[in-house]
Scaffold this motif. Structure first.
Motif, PDB file in Angstrom:
ATOM      1  N   ILE A   1       6.311 -59.072  24.415  1.00 33.72           N
ATOM      2  CA  ILE A   1       7.431 -58.988  25.358  1.00 33.72           C
ATOM      3  C   ILE A   1       8.616 -58.271  24.727  1.00 33.72           C
ATOM      4  CG2 ILE A   1       9.163 -60.368  26.572  1.00 33.72           C
ATOM      5  CD1 ILE A   1       6.926 -62.444  27.090  1.00 33.72           C
ATOM      6  N   ILE A   2       8.940 -58.650  23.481  1.00 31.79           N
ATOM      7  CA  ILE A   2      10.075 -58.007  22.800  1.00 31.79           C
ATOM      8  C   ILE A   2       9.746 -56.562  22.437  1.00 31.79           C
ATOM      9  CG2 ILE A   2      11.494 -58.016  20.716  1.00 31.79           C
ATOM     10  CD1 ILE A   2      11.415 -61.058  20.763  1.00 31.79           C
ATOM     11  N   ASP A   3       8.561 -56.342  21.848  1.00 33.99           N
ATOM     12  CA  ASP A   3       8.198 -54.987  21.413  1.00 33.99           C
ATOM     13  C   ASP A   3       8.154 -53.998  22.573  1.00 33.99           C
ATOM     14  OD1 ASP A   3       8.007 -55.829  18.826  1.00 33.99           O
ATOM     15  OD2 ASP A   3       5.815 -55.773  18.705  1.00 33.99           O
ATOM     16  N   SER A   4       7.676 -54.452  23.737  1.00 35.61           N
ATOM     17  CA  SER A   4       7.581 -53.540  24.885  1.00 35.61           C
ATOM     18  C   SER A   4       8.951 -53.011  25.288  1.00 35.61           C
ATOM     19  CB  SER A   4       6.920 -54.247  26.069  1.00 35.61           C
ATOM     20  OG  SER A   4       7.733 -55.315  26.549  1.00 35.61           O
ATOM     21  N   ARG A   5       9.990 -53.781  25.024  1.00 37.18           N
ATOM     22  CA  ARG A   5      11.354 -53.371  25.369  1.00 37.18           C
ATOM     23  C   ARG A   5      12.030 -52.610  24.231  1.00 37.18           C
ATOM     24  NH1 ARG A   5       9.598 -57.375  28.329  1.00 37.18           N
ATOM     25  NH2 ARG A   5      10.571 -57.910  30.325  1.00 37.18           N
ATOM     26  N   VAL A   6      11.931 -53.171  23.030  1.00 32.10           N
ATOM     27  CA  VAL A   6      12.619 -52.576  21.889  1.00 32.10           C
ATOM     28  C   VAL A   6      11.939 -51.280  21.431  1.00 32.10           C
ATOM     29  CG1 VAL A   6      13.255 -52.922  19.466  1.00 32.10           C
ATOM     30  CG2 VAL A   6      13.537 -54.792  21.124  1.00 32.10           C
ATOM     31  N   LEU A   7      10.618 -51.321  21.263  1.00 32.31           N
ATOM     32  CA  LEU A   7       9.919 -50.141  20.755  1.00 32.31           C
ATOM     33  C   LEU A   7       9.923 -48.990  21.761  1.00 32.31           C
ATOM     34  CD1 LEU A   7       6.844 -51.735  18.916  1.00 32.31           C
ATOM     35  CD2 LEU A   7       9.121 -51.180  18.032  1.00 32.31           C
ATOM     36  N   SER A   8       9.878 -49.307  23.056  1.00 29.67           N
ATOM     37  CA  SER A   8       9.944 -48.243  24.063  1.00 29.67           C
ATOM     38  C   SER A   8      11.310 -47.563  24.035  1.00 29.67           C
ATOM     39  CB  SER A   8       9.662 -48.804  25.462  1.00 29.67           C
ATOM     40  OG  SER A   8      10.580 -49.837  25.799  1.00 29.67           O
ATOM     41  N   THR A   9      12.359 -48.357  23.801  1.00 28.72           N
ATOM     42  CA  THR A   9      13.708 -47.784  23.703  1.00 28.72           C
ATOM     43  C   THR A   9      13.806 -46.872  22.482  1.00 28.72           C
ATOM     44  OG1 THR A   9      14.624 -49.778  24.741  1.00 28.72           O
ATOM     45  CG2 THR A   9      16.165 -48.342  23.583  1.00 28.72           C
ATOM     46  N   ARG A  10      13.285 -47.338  21.358  1.00 27.64           N
ATOM     47  CA  ARG A  10      13.319 -46.517  20.138  1.00 27.64           C
ATOM     48  C   ARG A  10      12.539 -45.224  20.325  1.00 27.64           C
ATOM     49  NH1 ARG A  10      11.995 -51.285  15.708  1.00 27.64           N
ATOM     50  NH2 ARG A  10      13.985 -52.408  15.901  1.00 27.64           N
ATOM     51  N   LEU A  11      11.403 -45.312  21.033  1.00 23.28           N
ATOM     52  CA  LEU A  11      10.576 -44.117  21.255  1.00 23.28           C
ATOM     53  C   LEU A  11      11.323 -43.092  22.106  1.00 23.28           C
ATOM     54  CD1 LEU A  11       7.843 -42.797  20.787  1.00 23.28           C
ATOM     55  CD2 LEU A  11       6.962 -44.032  22.772  1.00 23.28           C
ATOM     56  N   LEU A  12      12.072 -43.558  23.080  1.00 21.42           N
ATOM     57  CA  LEU A  12      12.863 -42.646  23.907  1.00 21.42           C
ATOM     58  C   LEU A  12      13.940 -41.944  23.077  1.00 21.42           C
ATOM     59  CD1 LEU A  12      13.243 -44.848  27.112  1.00 21.42           C
ATOM     60  CD2 LEU A  12      12.142 -42.604  27.006  1.00 21.42           C
ATOM     61  N   TYR A  13      14.635 -42.701  22.239  1.00 17.37           N
ATOM     62  CA  TYR A  13      15.670 -42.085  21.394  1.00 17.37           C
ATOM     63  C   TYR A  13      15.066 -41.132  20.366  1.00 17.37           C
ATOM     64  CZ  TYR A  13      19.300 -45.112  23.335  1.00 17.37           C
ATOM     65  OH  TYR A  13      20.194 -45.732  24.180  1.00 17.37           O
ATOM     66  N   LYS A  14      13.873 -41.463  19.880  1.00 13.06           N
ATOM     67  CA  LYS A  14      13.187 -40.562  18.949  1.00 13.06           C
ATOM     68  C   LYS A  14      12.877 -39.234  19.636  1.00 13.06           C
ATOM     69  CE  LYS A  14       8.962 -40.218  16.165  1.00 13.06           C
ATOM     70  NZ  LYS A  14       7.655 -40.855  15.834  1.00 13.06           N
ATOM     71  N   ALA A  15      12.421 -39.289  20.889  1.00 13.18           N
ATOM     72  CA  ALA A  15      12.122 -38.072  21.646  1.00 13.18           C
ATOM     73  C   ALA A  15      13.389 -37.262  21.909  1.00 13.18           C
ATOM     74  CB  ALA A  15      11.437 -38.429  22.964  1.00 13.18           C
ATOM     75  N   ILE A  16      14.484 -37.953  22.194  1.00 13.70           N
ATOM     76  CA  ILE A  16      15.760 -37.264  22.416  1.00 13.70           C
ATOM     77  C   ILE A  16      16.172 -36.513  21.154  1.00 13.70           C
ATOM     78  CG2 ILE A  16      18.237 -37.628  22.792  1.00 13.70           C
ATOM     79  CD1 ILE A  16      17.463 -39.997  24.617  1.00 13.70           C
ATOM     80  N   LYS A  17      16.044 -37.189  20.004  1.00 13.42           N
ATOM     81  CA  LYS A  17      16.446 -36.579  18.730  1.00 13.42           C
ATOM     82  C   LYS A  17      15.569 -35.380  18.391  1.00 13.42           C
ATOM     83  CE  LYS A  17      17.374 -37.730  13.896  1.00 13.42           C
ATOM     84  NZ  LYS A  17      17.367 -38.816  12.859  1.00 13.42           N
ATOM     85  N   GLU A  18      14.242 -35.525  18.577  1.00 19.39           N
ATOM     86  CA  GLU A  18      13.312 -34.455  18.209  1.00 19.39           C
ATOM     87  C   GLU A  18      13.484 -33.213  19.067  1.00 19.39           C
ATOM     88  OE1 GLU A  18       9.402 -36.083  18.386  1.00 19.39           O
ATOM     89  OE2 GLU A  18       9.609 -37.201  16.498  1.00 19.39           O
ATOM     90  N   THR A  19      13.853 -33.413  20.340  1.00 18.37           N
ATOM     91  CA  THR A  19      13.979 -32.283  21.261  1.00 18.37           C
ATOM     92  C   THR A  19      15.421 -31.805  21.423  1.00 18.37           C
ATOM     93  OG1 THR A  19      14.211 -33.785  23.155  1.00 18.37           O
ATOM     94  CG2 THR A  19      11.969 -33.050  22.585  1.00 18.37           C
ATOM     95  N   ASN A  20      16.337 -32.560  20.805  1.00 17.91           N
ATOM     96  CA  ASN A  20      17.758 -32.258  20.988  1.00 17.91           C
ATOM     97  C   ASN A  20      18.103 -32.178  22.476  1.00 17.91           C
ATOM     98  OD1 ASN A  20      20.353 -31.802  19.988  1.00 17.91           O
ATOM     99  ND2 ASN A  20      20.116 -29.566  20.073  1.00 17.91           N
ATOM    100  N   ALA A  21      17.523 -33.103  23.241  1.00 12.40           N
ATOM    101  CA  ALA A  21      17.684 -33.111  24.703  1.00 12.40           C
ATOM    102  C   ALA A  21      19.131 -33.399  25.099  1.00 12.40           C
ATOM    103  CB  ALA A  21      16.762 -34.165  25.318  1.00 12.40           C
ATOM    104  N   ALA A  22      19.541 -32.777  26.196  1.00 12.97           N
ATOM    105  CA  ALA A  22      20.919 -32.919  26.672  1.00 12.97           C
ATOM    106  C   ALA A  22      21.068 -34.152  27.563  1.00 12.97           C
ATOM    107  CB  ALA A  22      21.333 -31.657  27.420  1.00 12.97           C
ATOM    108  N   ILE A  23      20.687 -35.312  27.021  1.00 14.28           N
ATOM    109  CA  ILE A  23      20.805 -36.561  27.773  1.00 14.28           C
ATOM    110  C   ILE A  23      22.251 -37.042  27.679  1.00 14.28           C
ATOM    111  CG2 ILE A  23      19.984 -38.933  28.039  1.00 14.28           C
ATOM    112  CD1 ILE A  23      17.822 -36.819  28.504  1.00 14.28           C
TER     113      ILE A  23
END
Length: 289
Positions: A74-96
């Motif tokens: 329950i915790i990992d599904s929320r925390v790790l998914s959030t971290r994965l989104l921020y990792k993708a933002i950082k890697e792509t330098n997305a304009a979020i």
């Protein structure tokens, strides 16, 4: 329950919507990108031309008993998914520029009669721990200069879905009764208002931080039970379901039922959000027609 309705509302407002999912979805006008949170895999093309993320992902807290393994899921599904989104933002330098996330009123734990504002501290117990870790993961986005909005959601009322479907079942079969003392405060919200909150946060750049995503007038468990019974034209038993019985049946998950969270919606009202349903009877009348 909430995601598809938000997609529809955003499309009607003229937004282009894409989704992240574990499998392909056939939703008209919506592009699906695949991710696997457990494997830390995400199709980074999801960040192309994206400026706003709405994060609703998370394991259902009430679908299975709370073993140690299940609580970690329950915790990992929320925390790790959030971290994965921020990792993708950082890697792509997305304009979020905006990250809007679900959270829950479980953040406050069991607070009895205390009126809870967004400045109230996190409480104790598994739900509070889960929400605290969840929100801390969300707040990491501030380091990217992203506007963060966190909706601490109460009991979402929708016909045939979610918590209301579970509450309705025993009442429908003439075995409805308040749970435990029945005095615990239940912050509720009509599903139309939840959808409107998310779209309001997309369009209003002044919204930031945490918001209690609940109607202005929470009710007790006993009042909620009796109000549903009134709509279904069913009686309510003159005694309550004992707390120890529910603990035997549900185990530690019974915490969800007994939390008393008397939330204030003043911060959301001050942000010019207009509730469609402020009174419980009004919301239930709409749902049951």
């Amino acid at each position: 329950m909430v995601g598809r309705k938000i997609i529809n509302a955003l499309q009607q407002a003229g937004h282009t919507v894409a989704i992240l999912s574990r499998k392909n979805n056939n939703i008209p006008g919506v592009k699906t990108y695949i991710w696997d949170v457990d494997q830390e895999k995400i199709d980074i093309r999801c960040m192309d031309s994206t400026d706003t993320i709405i994060h609703l992902a998370g394991e259902n807290i009430a679908s299975k008993k709370w073993t140690a393994k299940r609580k970690k899921q329950i915790i990992d599904s929320r925390v790790l998914s959030t971290r994965l989104l921020y990792k993708a933002i950082k890697e792509t330098n997305a304009a979020i520029n905006t990250f809007i996330s679900a959270s829950a009123v479980g953040y406050y734990g069991d607070c009895g009669e205390e009126i809870l504002t967004e400045n109230s501290p996190p409480g104790f117990g598994f739900m509070a721990e889960c929400c605290k870790e969840w929100e801390e993961a969300i707040d990491k986005g501030k380091s990217y200069g992203i506007r963060i909005v966190k909706f601490r959601i109460g009991v979402v009322l929708a016909k045939g879905e979610g918590a209301l479907a579970s509450l309705k079942k025993p009442i429908k079969f003439f075995v409805g009764a308040p749970l435990g003392s029945g005095k615990q405060w239940v912050p509720w919200v009509h599903i139309d208002d939840i959808v409107a909150m998310f779209t309001h946060a997309v369009d209003n750049s002044l919204l930031a931080g945490a918001y209690n995503a609940c109607a202005p007038f929470p009710v007790t468990n006993a009042t909620l039970t009796k109000s549903i019974a009134r709509q279904l034209h069913r009686p309510v038993w003159p005694f309550n379901v004992p707390e120890n019985i529910l603990k035997i049946i549900l185990g530690e998950m019974s915490e969800v039922i007994f939390l008393s969270t008397n939330t204030s919606a003043q911060k959301l009202l001050s942000a010019d959000f207009k509730f469609k349903y402020t009174q419980l009877q009004q919301a239930l009348s709409d749902i049951y027609g």
